[in-house]
Scaffold this motif. Sequence first.
Motif, PDB file in Angstrom:
ATOM      1  N   LEU A   6      15.433  12.503 -13.233  1.00  0.00           N
ATOM      2  CA  LEU A   6      14.641  13.211 -12.093  1.00  0.00           C
ATOM      3  C   LEU A   6      13.491  13.067 -12.381  1.00  0.00           C
ATOM      4  CD1 LEU A   6      15.139  15.189  -9.771  1.00  0.00           C
ATOM      5  CD2 LEU A   6      14.807  17.090 -11.281  1.00  0.00           C
ATOM      6  N   GLY A   7      12.839  13.253 -13.596  1.00  0.00           N
ATOM      7  CA  GLY A   7      11.277  12.951 -13.772  1.00  0.00           C
ATOM      8  C   GLY A   7      11.044  11.535 -13.421  1.00  0.00           C
ATOM      9  N   SER A   8      11.806  10.593 -13.558  1.00  0.00           N
ATOM     10  CA  SER A   8      11.474   9.201 -13.153  1.00  0.00           C
ATOM     11  C   SER A   8      11.328   8.982 -11.793  1.00  0.00           C
ATOM     12  CB  SER A   8      12.223   8.180 -14.085  1.00  0.00           C
ATOM     13  OG  SER A   8      13.592   8.273 -13.493  1.00  0.00           O
ATOM     14  N   ALA A   9      12.353   9.593 -10.921  1.00  0.00           N
ATOM     15  CA  ALA A   9      12.389   9.626  -9.615  1.00  0.00           C
ATOM     16  C   ALA A   9      11.162  10.178  -9.095  1.00  0.00           C
ATOM     17  CB  ALA A   9      13.657  10.099  -9.060  1.00  0.00           C
ATOM     18  N   VAL A  10      10.659  11.314  -9.563  1.00  0.00           N
ATOM     19  CA  VAL A  10       9.569  11.866  -9.245  1.00  0.00           C
ATOM     20  C   VAL A  10       8.033  10.884  -9.377  1.00  0.00           C
ATOM     21  CG1 VAL A  10       8.008  13.907  -9.370  1.00  0.00           C
ATOM     22  CG2 VAL A  10      10.289  14.340  -9.273  1.00  0.00           C
ATOM     23  N   LEU A  11       8.280  10.652 -10.596  1.00  0.00           N
ATOM     24  CA  LEU A  11       7.106   9.464 -11.041  1.00  0.00           C
ATOM     25  C   LEU A  11       7.102   8.436 -10.018  1.00  0.00           C
ATOM     26  CD1 LEU A  11       4.821   8.844 -12.813  1.00  0.00           C
ATOM     27  CD2 LEU A  11       6.687   7.603 -14.329  1.00  0.00           C
ATOM     28  N   GLY A  12       8.252   7.805  -9.649  1.00  0.00           N
ATOM     29  CA  GLY A  12       8.370   6.826  -8.599  1.00  0.00           C
ATOM     30  C   GLY A  12       7.970   7.231  -7.221  1.00  0.00           C
ATOM     31  N   LEU A  13       8.327   8.312  -6.821  1.00  0.00           N
ATOM     32  CA  LEU A  13       7.646   8.863  -5.690  1.00  0.00           C
ATOM     33  C   LEU A  13       5.944   9.099  -5.570  1.00  0.00           C
ATOM     34  CD1 LEU A  13      10.260  11.779  -4.473  1.00  0.00           C
ATOM     35  CD2 LEU A  13       9.450   9.654  -3.247  1.00  0.00           C
ATOM     36  N   LEU A  14       5.532   9.461  -6.815  1.00  0.00           N
ATOM     37  CA  LEU A  14       4.135   9.818  -6.753  1.00  0.00           C
ATOM     38  C   LEU A  14       3.505   8.534  -6.860  1.00  0.00           C
ATOM     39  CD1 LEU A  14       3.921  12.585  -9.597  1.00  0.00           C
ATOM     40  CD2 LEU A  14       3.201  12.604  -7.307  1.00  0.00           C
ATOM     41  N   LEU A  15       4.038   7.469  -7.758  1.00  0.00           N
ATOM     42  CA  LEU A  15       3.395   5.986  -7.467  1.00  0.00           C
ATOM     43  C   LEU A  15       3.365   5.457  -6.121  1.00  0.00           C
ATOM     44  CD1 LEU A  15       4.825   4.441 -10.869  1.00  0.00           C
ATOM     45  CD2 LEU A  15       2.220   5.048 -10.164  1.00  0.00           C
ATOM     46  N   ALA A  16       4.679   5.784  -5.333  1.00  0.00           N
ATOM     47  CA  ALA A  16       4.520   5.138  -4.085  1.00  0.00           C
ATOM     48  C   ALA A  16       3.778   5.968  -3.085  1.00  0.00           C
ATOM     49  CB  ALA A  16       6.382   5.425  -3.370  1.00  0.00           C
ATOM     50  N   TRP A  17       3.355   7.115  -3.259  1.00  0.00           N
ATOM     51  CA  TRP A  17       2.718   8.066  -2.271  1.00  0.00           C
ATOM     52  C   TRP A  17       1.268   7.619  -2.627  1.00  0.00           C
ATOM     53  CZ3 TRP A  17      -1.460  11.019  -3.794  1.00  0.00           C
ATOM     54  CH2 TRP A  17      -2.190  11.945  -2.898  1.00  0.00           C
ATOM     55  N   ALA A  18       0.926   7.258  -3.832  1.00  0.00           N
ATOM     56  CA  ALA A  18      -0.326   6.686  -4.321  1.00  0.00           C
ATOM     57  C   ALA A  18      -0.761   5.343  -3.688  1.00  0.00           C
ATOM     58  CB  ALA A  18      -0.789   6.720  -5.963  1.00  0.00           C
ATOM     59  N   ALA A  19       0.302   4.583  -3.588  1.00  0.00           N
ATOM     60  CA  ALA A  19       0.113   3.356  -3.068  1.00  0.00           C
ATOM     61  C   ALA A  19       0.024   3.277  -1.491  1.00  0.00           C
ATOM     62  CB  ALA A  19       1.333   2.506  -3.610  1.00  0.00           C
ATOM     63  N   THR A  20       0.915   4.175  -0.942  1.00  0.00           N
ATOM     64  CA  THR A  20       0.724   4.256   0.695  1.00  0.00           C
ATOM     65  C   THR A  20      -0.871   4.847   0.948  1.00  0.00           C
ATOM     66  OG1 THR A  20       1.809   6.517   0.494  1.00  0.00           O
ATOM     67  CG2 THR A  20       3.017   4.350   1.063  1.00  0.00           C
ATOM     68  N   HIS A  21      -1.272   5.782   0.048  1.00  0.00           N
ATOM     69  CA  HIS A  21      -2.554   6.540   0.291  1.00  0.00           C
ATOM     70  C   HIS A  21      -3.822   5.432   0.136  1.00  0.00           C
ATOM     71  CE1 HIS A  21      -5.335   9.761   0.787  1.00  0.00           C
ATOM     72  NE2 HIS A  21      -5.711   9.443  -0.282  1.00  0.00           N
ATOM     73  N   ARG A  22      -3.376   4.677  -0.747  1.00  0.00           N
ATOM     74  CA  ARG A  22      -4.585   3.812  -1.091  1.00  0.00           C
ATOM     75  C   ARG A  22      -4.607   2.242  -0.469  1.00  0.00           C
ATOM     76  NH1 ARG A  22      -9.449   2.688  -3.128  1.00  0.00           N
ATOM     77  NH2 ARG A  22      -9.556   1.137  -4.757  1.00  0.00           N
ATOM     78  N   LEU A  23      -3.319   1.755  -0.218  1.00  0.00           N
ATOM     79  CA  LEU A  23      -3.217   0.557   0.475  1.00  0.00           C
ATOM     80  C   LEU A  23      -2.260   0.677   1.646  1.00  0.00           C
ATOM     81  CD1 LEU A  23      -2.420  -1.292  -3.052  1.00  0.00           C
ATOM     82  CD2 LEU A  23      -4.502  -1.237  -1.799  1.00  0.00           C
ATOM     83  N   PRO A  28       4.115  -2.145   4.045  1.00  0.00           N
ATOM     84  CA  PRO A  28       4.991  -2.029   4.990  1.00  0.00           C
ATOM     85  C   PRO A  28       5.588  -0.856   5.550  1.00  0.00           C
ATOM     86  CG  PRO A  28       6.329  -3.047   3.193  1.00  0.00           C
ATOM     87  CD  PRO A  28       4.891  -3.044   2.826  1.00  0.00           C
ATOM     88  N   ALA A  29       6.489  -0.504   6.085  1.00  0.00           N
ATOM     89  CA  ALA A  29       7.165   1.031   6.455  1.00  0.00           C
ATOM     90  C   ALA A  29       6.932   1.901   5.155  1.00  0.00           C
ATOM     91  CB  ALA A  29       7.995   1.045   7.180  1.00  0.00           C
ATOM     92  N   ARG A  30       6.584   3.127   5.493  1.00  0.00           N
ATOM     93  CA  ARG A  30       6.296   4.000   4.273  1.00  0.00           C
ATOM     94  C   ARG A  30       7.973   4.232   3.812  1.00  0.00           C
ATOM     95  NH1 ARG A  30       1.995   8.436   4.839  1.00  0.00           N
ATOM     96  NH2 ARG A  30       3.476   9.538   3.422  1.00  0.00           N
ATOM     97  N   THR A  31       8.860   4.218   4.585  1.00  0.00           N
ATOM     98  CA  THR A  31      10.297   4.525   3.757  1.00  0.00           C
ATOM     99  C   THR A  31      10.377   3.381   3.133  1.00  0.00           C
ATOM    100  OG1 THR A  31      11.400   3.362   5.920  1.00  0.00           O
ATOM    101  CG2 THR A  31      10.846   5.880   6.129  1.00  0.00           C
ATOM    102  N   LEU A  32      10.255   2.296   3.325  1.00  0.00           N
ATOM    103  CA  LEU A  32      10.482   1.230   2.375  1.00  0.00           C
ATOM    104  C   LEU A  32       9.819   1.245   1.151  1.00  0.00           C
ATOM    105  CD1 LEU A  32      11.985  -1.403   1.668  1.00  0.00           C
ATOM    106  CD2 LEU A  32       9.786  -2.521   2.924  1.00  0.00           C
ATOM    107  N   VAL A  33       8.427   2.001   1.215  1.00  0.00           N
ATOM    108  CA  VAL A  33       7.593   1.715   0.037  1.00  0.00           C
ATOM    109  C   VAL A  33       8.193   2.920  -0.854  1.00  0.00           C
ATOM    110  CG1 VAL A  33       5.351   2.578  -0.844  1.00  0.00           C
ATOM    111  CG2 VAL A  33       5.759   1.002   1.122  1.00  0.00           C
ATOM    112  N   PHE A  34       8.351   3.990  -0.211  1.00  0.00           N
ATOM    113  CA  PHE A  34       9.056   5.094  -1.097  1.00  0.00           C
ATOM    114  C   PHE A  34      10.580   4.971  -1.714  1.00  0.00           C
ATOM    115  CE2 PHE A  34       6.163   7.809   1.628  1.00  0.00           C
ATOM    116  CZ  PHE A  34       5.429   8.365   0.553  1.00  0.00           C
ATOM    117  N   SER A  35      11.322   4.355  -1.107  1.00  0.00           N
ATOM    118  CA  SER A  35      12.420   3.841  -1.550  1.00  0.00           C
ATOM    119  C   SER A  35      12.445   3.030  -2.454  1.00  0.00           C
ATOM    120  CB  SER A  35      13.574   3.371  -0.468  1.00  0.00           C
ATOM    121  OG  SER A  35      13.049   2.306   0.233  1.00  0.00           O
TER     122      SER A  35
END
Length: 89
Positions: A6-23, A28-35
């Motif tokens: 669960l912690g690693s999934a949350v970490l992946g979500l945080l990294l994906a959010w930071a990537a979509t926010h910065r880049l 591509p689409a946000r759903t692909l980035v988050f998944s």
Amino acid sequence: MILEALGSAVLGLLLAWAATHRLADRLPARTLVFSTGVAGALFGDFVTHSALGPGSGLPSLLGAAVVSAASLSLLLRPSRRFRGRSAPA
């Protein structure tokens, strides 16, 4: 083990959010980035946990962050400012 996943999934979500926010313009689409971020983090956690064994929570999260960031970097497209005419061959 469940909390580690669960912690690693949350970490992946945080990294994906930071990537979509910065880049956002280079991804591509946000759903692909988050998944991709979550899947990369879970895979990285699985690989590090398998290699190091139980009781290695922090190194497993570090491995999850590395694999998640690496898989997110594969989604990046080139920036528009570097697109120009290429040199003749």
